[in-house]
Design a protein around this motif. Sequence first.
Motif, PDB file in Angstrom:
ATOM      1  N   GLY A  43      35.084  35.978  52.653  1.00  0.00           N
ATOM      2  CA  GLY A  43      34.568  35.471  51.375  1.00  0.00           C
ATOM      3  C   GLY A  43      33.274  36.139  50.929  1.00  0.00           C
ATOM      4  N   GLU A  44      32.659  36.909  51.815  1.00  0.00           N
ATOM      5  CA  GLU A  44      31.375  37.542  51.470  1.00  0.00           C
ATOM      6  C   GLU A  44      31.623  38.864  50.742  1.00  0.00           C
ATOM      7  OE1 GLU A  44      27.602  39.523  53.879  1.00  0.00           O
ATOM      8  OE2 GLU A  44      29.141  38.478  55.012  1.00  0.00           O
ATOM      9  N   ARG A  45      30.909  39.045  49.625  1.00  0.00           N
ATOM     10  CA  ARG A  45      30.999  40.314  48.886  1.00  0.00           C
ATOM     11  C   ARG A  45      30.086  41.331  49.551  1.00  0.00           C
ATOM     12  NH1 ARG A  45      34.492  36.894  46.769  1.00  0.00           N
ATOM     13  NH2 ARG A  45      35.210  37.527  44.715  1.00  0.00           N
ATOM     14  N   ILE A  46      30.616  42.470  49.935  1.00  0.00           N
ATOM     15  CA  ILE A  46      29.790  43.483  50.598  1.00  0.00           C
ATOM     16  C   ILE A  46      29.910  44.803  49.843  1.00  0.00           C
ATOM     17  CG2 ILE A  46      29.426  44.777  52.744  1.00  0.00           C
ATOM     18  CD1 ILE A  46      30.600  42.365  54.250  1.00  0.00           C
ATOM     19  N   GLU A  47      28.793  45.239  49.300  1.00  0.00           N
ATOM     20  CA  GLU A  47      28.789  46.538  48.599  1.00  0.00           C
ATOM     21  C   GLU A  47      28.348  47.610  49.574  1.00  0.00           C
ATOM     22  OE1 GLU A  47      27.626  47.807  44.983  1.00  0.00           O
ATOM     23  OE2 GLU A  47      28.279  46.031  43.885  1.00  0.00           O
ATOM     24  N   THR A  48      29.039  48.701  49.583  1.00  0.00           N
ATOM     25  CA  THR A  48      28.650  49.789  50.481  1.00  0.00           C
ATOM     26  C   THR A  48      28.124  50.960  49.644  1.00  0.00           C
ATOM     27  OG1 THR A  48      30.873  50.702  50.383  1.00  0.00           O
ATOM     28  CG2 THR A  48      30.408  49.185  52.190  1.00  0.00           C
ATOM     29  N   ASP A  49      27.367  51.840  50.309  1.00  0.00           N
ATOM     30  CA  ASP A  49      26.861  53.023  49.588  1.00  0.00           C
ATOM     31  C   ASP A  49      28.024  53.946  49.245  1.00  0.00           C
ATOM     32  OD1 ASP A  49      24.351  52.076  49.771  1.00  0.00           O
ATOM     33  OD2 ASP A  49      23.861  53.167  51.614  1.00  0.00           O
ATOM     34  N   GLU A  50      28.921  54.070  50.210  1.00  0.00           N
ATOM     35  CA  GLU A  50      30.056  54.954  49.949  1.00  0.00           C
ATOM     36  C   GLU A  50      31.101  54.220  49.108  1.00  0.00           C
ATOM     37  OE1 GLU A  50      33.159  57.971  52.073  1.00  0.00           O
ATOM     38  OE2 GLU A  50      32.214  56.453  53.329  1.00  0.00           O
ATOM     39  N   LYS A  51      31.415  54.822  47.970  1.00  0.00           N
ATOM     40  CA  LYS A  51      32.396  54.193  47.079  1.00  0.00           C
ATOM     41  C   LYS A  51      33.440  55.217  46.674  1.00  0.00           C
ATOM     42  CE  LYS A  51      29.413  50.672  45.064  1.00  0.00           C
ATOM     43  NZ  LYS A  51      28.249  50.897  45.939  1.00  0.00           N
ATOM     44  N   THR A  52      34.608  54.714  46.313  1.00  0.00           N
ATOM     45  CA  THR A  52      35.607  55.598  45.730  1.00  0.00           C
ATOM     46  C   THR A  52      35.612  55.346  44.217  1.00  0.00           C
ATOM     47  OG1 THR A  52      37.891  56.322  45.796  1.00  0.00           O
ATOM     48  CG2 THR A  52      37.549  53.982  46.089  1.00  0.00           C
ATOM     49  N   THR A  53      35.841  56.410  43.473  1.00  0.00           N
ATOM     50  CA  THR A  53      35.907  56.261  42.017  1.00  0.00           C
ATOM     51  C   THR A  53      37.368  56.278  41.616  1.00  0.00           C
ATOM     52  OG1 THR A  53      33.840  57.462  41.820  1.00  0.00           O
ATOM     53  CG2 THR A  53      35.153  57.264  39.817  1.00  0.00           C
ATOM     54  N   SER A  54      37.806  55.160  41.074  1.00  0.00           N
ATOM     55  CA  SER A  54      39.194  55.088  40.630  1.00  0.00           C
ATOM     56  C   SER A  54      39.256  55.581  39.186  1.00  0.00           C
ATOM     57  CB  SER A  54      39.677  53.639  40.730  1.00  0.00           C
ATOM     58  OG  SER A  54      40.942  53.534  40.127  1.00  0.00           O
ATOM     59  N   ALA A  98      52.215  27.264  50.979  1.00  0.00           N
ATOM     60  CA  ALA A  98      53.108  27.643  49.871  1.00  0.00           C
ATOM     61  C   ALA A  98      52.528  27.196  48.535  1.00  0.00           C
ATOM     62  CB  ALA A  98      54.495  27.051  50.079  1.00  0.00           C
ATOM     63  N   ASN A  99      51.876  26.038  48.530  1.00  0.00           N
ATOM     64  CA  ASN A  99      51.312  25.547  47.265  1.00  0.00           C
ATOM     65  C   ASN A  99      50.229  26.480  46.728  1.00  0.00           C
ATOM     66  OD1 ASN A  99      52.962  23.406  46.828  1.00  0.00           O
ATOM     67  ND2 ASN A  99      51.695  21.953  47.971  1.00  0.00           N
ATOM     68  N   ILE A 100      49.486  27.096  47.632  1.00  0.00           N
ATOM     69  CA  ILE A 100      48.490  28.082  47.161  1.00  0.00           C
ATOM     70  C   ILE A 100      49.228  29.242  46.490  1.00  0.00           C
ATOM     71  CG2 ILE A 100      46.722  29.741  47.873  1.00  0.00           C
ATOM     72  CD1 ILE A 100      45.880  27.767  50.041  1.00  0.00           C
ATOM     73  N   LEU A 101      50.337  29.637  47.096  1.00  0.00           N
ATOM     74  CA  LEU A 101      51.119  30.731  46.487  1.00  0.00           C
ATOM     75  C   LEU A 101      51.644  30.331  45.114  1.00  0.00           C
ATOM     76  CD1 LEU A 101      50.972  32.017  49.301  1.00  0.00           C
ATOM     77  CD2 LEU A 101      53.394  32.569  49.098  1.00  0.00           C
ATOM     78  N   LEU A 220      42.046  36.771  42.387  1.00  0.00           N
ATOM     79  CA  LEU A 220      42.979  35.723  41.929  1.00  0.00           C
ATOM     80  C   LEU A 220      43.408  34.825  43.094  1.00  0.00           C
ATOM     81  CD1 LEU A 220      45.711  35.909  39.322  1.00  0.00           C
ATOM     82  CD2 LEU A 220      46.469  35.287  41.588  1.00  0.00           C
ATOM     83  N   MET A 221      43.653  35.421  44.234  1.00  0.00           N
ATOM     84  CA  MET A 221      44.059  34.599  45.385  1.00  0.00           C
ATOM     85  C   MET A 221      42.943  33.658  45.815  1.00  0.00           C
ATOM     86  SD  MET A 221      47.174  35.154  45.918  1.00  0.00           S
ATOM     87  CE  MET A 221      47.263  34.031  47.308  1.00  0.00           C
ATOM     88  N   GLU A 222      41.708  34.135  45.706  1.00  0.00           N
ATOM     89  CA  GLU A 222      40.570  33.243  46.006  1.00  0.00           C
ATOM     90  C   GLU A 222      40.553  32.075  45.028  1.00  0.00           C
ATOM     91  OE1 GLU A 222      37.070  35.682  45.729  1.00  0.00           O
ATOM     92  OE2 GLU A 222      36.862  35.709  47.907  1.00  0.00           O
ATOM     93  N   GLU A 223      40.741  32.408  43.742  1.00  0.00           N
ATOM     94  CA  GLU A 223      40.734  31.352  42.713  1.00  0.00           C
ATOM     95  C   GLU A 223      41.883  30.371  42.938  1.00  0.00           C
ATOM     96  OE1 GLU A 223      40.736  33.270  38.842  1.00  0.00           O
ATOM     97  OE2 GLU A 223      39.124  34.574  39.547  1.00  0.00           O
ATOM     98  N   ALA A 224      42.961  30.853  43.494  1.00  0.00           N
ATOM     99  CA  ALA A 224      44.116  29.974  43.744  1.00  0.00           C
ATOM    100  C   ALA A 224      43.873  29.046  44.930  1.00  0.00           C
ATOM    101  CB  ALA A 224      45.366  30.811  43.974  1.00  0.00           C
ATOM    102  N   GLY A 225      42.798  29.308  45.677  1.00  0.00           N
ATOM    103  CA  GLY A 225      42.440  28.378  46.753  1.00  0.00           C
ATOM    104  C   GLY A 225      42.625  28.901  48.166  1.00  0.00           C
ATOM    105  N   LEU A 226      42.826  30.200  48.308  1.00  0.00           N
ATOM    106  CA  LEU A 226      43.000  30.746  49.660  1.00  0.00           C
ATOM    107  C   LEU A 226      41.666  30.634  50.416  1.00  0.00           C
ATOM    108  CD1 LEU A 226      45.401  32.133  51.084  1.00  0.00           C
ATOM    109  CD2 LEU A 226      44.296  34.311  50.594  1.00  0.00           C
ATOM    110  N   PRO A 227      41.688  30.058  51.610  1.00  0.00           N
ATOM    111  CA  PRO A 227      40.418  29.900  52.340  1.00  0.00           C
ATOM    112  C   PRO A 227      39.817  31.249  52.752  1.00  0.00           C
ATOM    113  CG  PRO A 227      42.170  28.595  53.348  1.00  0.00           C
ATOM    114  CD  PRO A 227      42.824  29.477  52.334  1.00  0.00           C
TER     115      PRO A 227
END
Length: 515
Positions: A43-54, A98-101, A220-227
């Motif tokens: 659940g923790e957001r981790i930003e790294t120095d190395e990134k890929t550019t999509s 299944a309900n989360i899905l 979206l999966m987080e918003e749906a309630g995935l722990p």
Amino acid sequence: MVRTYQHEPFTNFKDEKNQELFQEALSYVNTQLGKTYPLIINGERIETDEKTTSINPSNKKEVIGYVSLANQELAEKAMNAALEAFVDWKKWKAEDRANILFRAAAMLRRRKHEFSAYLVKEAGKPWNEADADTAEAIDFIEYYGRQMLELTKGQPVNSRPGEYNQYNYVPLGVGVIISPFNFPLAIMAGTAIAAIVTGNTILLKPADATPVVAAKFVELMEEAGLPKGVLNFIPGKGSIIGDYLVEHPKTRFVSFTGSREVGCRIYERAAKVQSGQIWLKRVIAEMGGKDTVLVDRDADLELAASSIVYSAFGFSGQKCSAGSRAVIHEDVYDEVVEKVVSLTKTLKVGNPESVDTYMGPVIHQASFDKIMKYIEIGRTEGDLLVGGEGDSSNGFFVQPTVFGNIHQDARLMKEEIFGPVVAVCKARDFDHMLEIANNTDYGLTGAVLSNTRANIERAREGFHVGNLYFNRGCTGAIVGYQPFGGFNMSGTDSKAGGPDYLLLHMQAKTTSEMF
Ligand SMILES: NC(=O)c1ccc[n+]([C@@H]2O[C@H](COP(=O)([O-])OP(=O)(O)OC[C@H]3O[C@@H](n4cnc5c(N)ncnc54)[C@H](O)[C@@H]3O)[C@@H](O)[C@H]2O)c1
Ligand SMILES: N[C@@H](CCC=O)C(=O)O
């Protein structure tokens, strides 16, 4: 009660209202470009120095997003988070998982065009292909949710008097999910969700070229309630975190979809038992294809030509199921080839943001270069009938290309190109057609256009592929209707979207109690 599974209908883009809605979604996604996306570990957001550019493959200058890349230390952190989360998640009732899905599916359905618009921008999918990718993601979620509700009941076994025997499925542990660029939503989501709903926790490593749509799905999966800790999002380089996680002693299974080269590498590395490892890892590996459309002498020739063309060029031939070879009975060869060439000439190639584009770009420079190399090989192996050109100045565009008079053993007939190139080969009779159909290392999809019942039945038995279609093209399997997966070097035949798929993520436990 959960309603019966039905696959998500495709959007009719001939309807102007739908066109407007999709255009609005594209405009919205345009306002979201260039954002940064972190890893998500426990659940923790981790930003790294190395990134890929999509980037947008139709317009190399347009950045879709900047995505943090995990190193081995962060992969280890994600592994620990997943191990910890597994302790609780495996005990959740199947209904609750299944309900989360089901909630996630409803949310994705409401945001369908938005997700599809990301697919247009990040993967270069034309509208209908993007729409089908999102619909398939919804299907996987709905279908696997329902499958889990059944599997949780276990299977009936016999008991003798005074004895009570039960046979139930339990989850495996931590899975590493590695997904390809070509179905950046459906395959990524389907493989992730299958692992999760069965009670496992996962590390999700999306394809290098399409991490943004994966990041949106994880949100979206987080918003749906995935722990927290159940789905850990760790984009990263295959050579750095891929090998590390595949070899990790705590990895219980790997679910990979991608090329034969990487799949075989994973299969081999996962097989080695590491120090401290107390299980044999499972590997689901769905890999490449060299798929064939056969045209019998009595086939409907219009249908044959359109089946060849749309199987070869849908999403620029970047489907493992793509019909990259056509084998045509000599009696109808000239007529079918003529129809194929004239239909190919009608296909509009260009920016997939435009509703009337049939074929957009290929995914990146390396892919463009590989395809152009095969076009050069094709020029030496047969007759270039249409196409053959490419332009990578702004985006990675390759014209739909047809080569005729290709020998059954030519490289164009044997090697996966993964681009809009189809090799056409002439056959003497149906025996010869089947012989050619089975002459590759792969065994994923195939199609037979025929009106001879005996030949259809011979192909049903003798055409050795995981997905065989009659009197239609060889792409476009639907979840729950045509379970998908291949034989031989196409992989472990896991049959995504099929009734057995979830079992690959579980192990069966027998309990026997005496009364
Ligand atoms: N059979 C199927 O169901 C199916 C479905 C879709 C795509 N495919 C196949 O996928 C291929 C196209 O996709 P792609 O170009 O993304 O494939 P790819 O093999 O290049 O990459 C797939 C994934 O593997 C990762 N990877 C690369 N090296 C790795 C390593 N050493 N360890 C672990 N992971 C590593 C990539 O980063 C990516 O996430 C084609 O061959 C196509 O036929 C098969
Ligand atoms: N399931 C898809 C192909 C997935 C691989 O690229 C189809 O049936 O066309």
